[in-house]
Design an enzyme around this catalytic site. Structure first.
Site, PDB file in Angstrom:
ATOM      1  N   SER A 190     -29.249  44.571 -62.861  1.00  0.00           N
ATOM      2  CA  SER A 190     -27.989  44.798 -63.517  1.00  0.00           C
ATOM      3  C   SER A 190     -27.175  43.584 -63.846  1.00  0.00           C
ATOM      4  O   SER A 190     -27.599  42.591 -64.504  1.00  0.00           O
ATOM      5  CB  SER A 190     -27.006  45.652 -62.626  1.00  0.00           C
ATOM      6  OG  SER A 190     -26.177  46.515 -63.257  1.00  0.00           O
ATOM      7  N   HIS A 248     -29.517  54.203 -62.411  1.00  0.00           N
ATOM      8  CA  HIS A 248     -29.342  53.035 -62.284  1.00  0.00           C
ATOM      9  C   HIS A 248     -29.354  52.480 -60.805  1.00  0.00           C
ATOM     10  O   HIS A 248     -28.443  52.731 -59.998  1.00  0.00           O
ATOM     11  CB  HIS A 248     -27.766  52.582 -62.779  1.00  0.00           C
ATOM     12  CG  HIS A 248     -27.379  51.276 -62.846  1.00  0.00           C
ATOM     13  ND1 HIS A 248     -27.820  50.415 -63.998  1.00  0.00           N
ATOM     14  CD2 HIS A 248     -26.582  50.478 -62.201  1.00  0.00           C
ATOM     15  CE1 HIS A 248     -27.414  49.199 -63.540  1.00  0.00           C
ATOM     16  NE2 HIS A 248     -26.900  49.260 -62.406  1.00  0.00           N
TER      17      HIS A 248
HETATM   18  C1  GCU Z   1     -20.873  47.752 -64.319  1.00  0.00           C
HETATM   19  C2  GCU Z   1     -21.179  47.069 -65.664  1.00  0.00           C
HETATM   20  C3  GCU Z   1     -22.736  46.564 -66.184  1.00  0.00           C
HETATM   21  C4  GCU Z   1     -23.250  46.101 -64.859  1.00  0.00           C
HETATM   22  C5  GCU Z   1     -23.350  46.969 -63.789  1.00  0.00           C
HETATM   23  C6  GCU Z   1     -23.874  46.643 -62.504  1.00  0.00           C
HETATM   24  O1  GCU Z   1     -21.722  49.011 -64.639  1.00  0.00           O
HETATM   25  O2  GCU Z   1     -20.154  47.627 -66.562  1.00  0.00           O
HETATM   26  O3  GCU Z   1     -22.475  45.714 -67.035  1.00  0.00           O
HETATM   27  O4  GCU Z   1     -24.775  45.783 -65.147  1.00  0.00           O
HETATM   28  O5  GCU Z   1     -21.963  47.276 -63.513  1.00  0.00           O
HETATM   29  O6  GCU Z   1     -24.196  45.333 -62.210  1.00  0.00           O
HETATM   30  O7  GCU Z   1     -24.392  47.372 -61.638  1.00  0.00           O
END
Ligand code: GCU
Length: 434
Positions: free
Chosen positions: A268, A409
């Site tokens: 992420s 995610h």
């Molecule tokens: C949020 C953010 C993302 C990122 C994510 C993470 O959702 O909007 O850009 O990748 O956090 O780091 O889990």
């Protein structure tokens, strides 16, 4: 007992100014503001220069266009990354040769560097014992501290600021109650069983993940007396990537590690850092930005998933000030994320995603790989061997690789299986222990 294993050149002036300077080839010319750049709906071709010329030879790519793209990404998006520090010191704090019931050796290493007051990076390295040659390694930042990714009461707790929502965090500091809470996220035992070492560090050692750029590396790399680095000051994504490179500085000195087979991985926001690290540091032989999305592996153009405006407003410290001038006009960026992947060429890159993680725009990421493919082909490095998104669960393991699994995610053991399969394919098998 602490053992200092390497002490590289020390700066003449204890302090800094030298390390504030960018590398000579990074010196940025004055680039126009966003409003003066042409709007283009499609992903810009990395083989066309900023001035509009076509790259025709390999040397034009390596000597002109590649450095130009690095400058453009720093200027318009990630901010200026300092040169590698010339005074860097590695101290092995602890070693356990009987880790994982004797299957591995654990080493904890502190990395210290100037300018004065710069934070230290604590590295956790776990290397398989049963092998005939140096081990390939995965390196990457973690979200909640080294002590969370293994069950071991001796691993040092981070001392830097930490978000309150992680388990066992009190007053924004890690406590011992969070030991071992992210073991399945890093699956280090799985990597070791397949012959790979893993090196990781707490991202907050380099840049605590909160707005303001008040701590971590930011204050030490500013001109003395200033509390703001200006519109092209680096953001946290660049700082985390730079931190990965400092860990690589150590790994290439460790005789248990195969310096030709260093893979970078991150999830992420830390996946954004992983792809930036690979783009800027050619010692990283393979990159796996996992579910990295906007600002990493997803296009800045288009309407799917997180937008440039949303990411800049929620996380103002991740990118440079200049990037915010593209909030309502990302189509004026003189590059898109296919250009970042192109900077990694000819080295392999795998994008991994999840069906329910549309915020990270998995389809858009596939298009990014497709639009980086011509650079890989141009360099004779293969490319993306697929015209369409693969079926869920099917790994495309060409030089540019792609995978999407069911679910959400997150990062876990099923993702590591894919990472390891891809690394085996690209590196050759890592002679797993019997
Ligand atoms: C949020 C953010 C993302 C990122 C994510 C993470 O959702 O909007 O850009 O990748 O956090 O780091 O889990």
């Amino acid at each position: 007992m602490r053992r200092t294993v390497a002490l590289l050149l020390t700066l003449g002036l204890p302090g800094m100014v030298a390390s504030l300077a960018r590398a000579a080839d990074e010196a940025a010319p004055a680039y126009p503001p966003a409003s003066e750049l042409p709007a283009r709906a499609e992903l810009p071709d990395p083989l066309v220069t900023f001035a509009g010329g076509r790259v025709r030879t390999r040397s034009q790519w390596t000597e002109e266009r590649r450095p130009e793209l690095k400058r453009l990404f720093q200027h318009y998006m990630y901010g200026d990354m300092p040169a590698a520090p010339r005074d860097i010191k590695f101290t092995v704090e602890r070693e356990d040769r009987r880790f994982f019931d004797g299957k591995a050796t654990k080493r904890e290493v502190t990395i210290a560097f100037g300018p004065a007051g710069a934070p230290k990076i604590q590295v956790l390295l776990v290397v398989p014992n049963d092998r005939k040659s140096p081990a390939p390694v995965f390196v990457g930042p973690n979200f909640a501290g080294n002590h969370t990714v293994v069950k071991d009461p001796t691993v040092a707790l981070p001392t830097a600021w930490m978000p309150a929502h992680f388990p066992g965090v009190t007053d924004n500091r890690a406590t011992a109650t969070s030991r071992g809470t992210q073991v399945d996220v890093w699956a280090i035992d799985d990597a070791v069983a397949r012959g790979y070492a893993v090196a990781t560090f707490y991202c907050g050692d380099v840049a605590p993940d909160h707005p303001g750029r008040v701590d971590g590396v930011f204050p030490s790399f500013r001109e003395p007396g200033r509390n703001d680095g200006g519109p092209t000051e680096w953001g946290a994504v660049a700082a985390w990537a730079w931190g990965v490179s400092r860990v690589v500085d150590y790994l290439v000195t460790d005789h248990d590690i195969d310096r030709e087979r260093i893979a970078v991985v991150g999830h992420s926001r830390l996946g954004k850092a992983a792809i930036v690290a690979a783009a800027f540091d050619e010692r990283l032989a393979l990159a796996i930005p996992h579910q990295a999305g906007c600002g990493g592996t997803a296009p800045s153009r288009g309407k799917v998933g997180e937008s440039v405006k949303q990411i800049n407003e929620r996380f103002p410290h991740w990118f440079s000030g200049v990037f915010k001038t593209f909030n309502t006009q990302p189509e004026r960026l003189p590059f898109d994320q296919n250009g970042l992947v192109a900077l990694v060429a000819p080295r392999p890159v795998l994008f991994t995603n999840a069906v329910e993680d549309q915020w990270a725009n998995p389809e858009g990421q596939f298009q990014v790989l497709k639009a980086a493919d011509p650079v890989y082909r141009f360099l004779g490095a293969g490319g993306l061997d697929a015209d369409e998104m693969p079926k869920t669960g099917r790994l495309i393991d060409s030089t540019l690789g792609y995978h999407i699994r069911p679910g959400k995610h997150s990062m876990g053991r099923e993702d590591w299986k894919v990472f390891l399969d891809f690394a085996d394919k690209q590196f050759g098998k890592a002679s797993p222990p019997k």
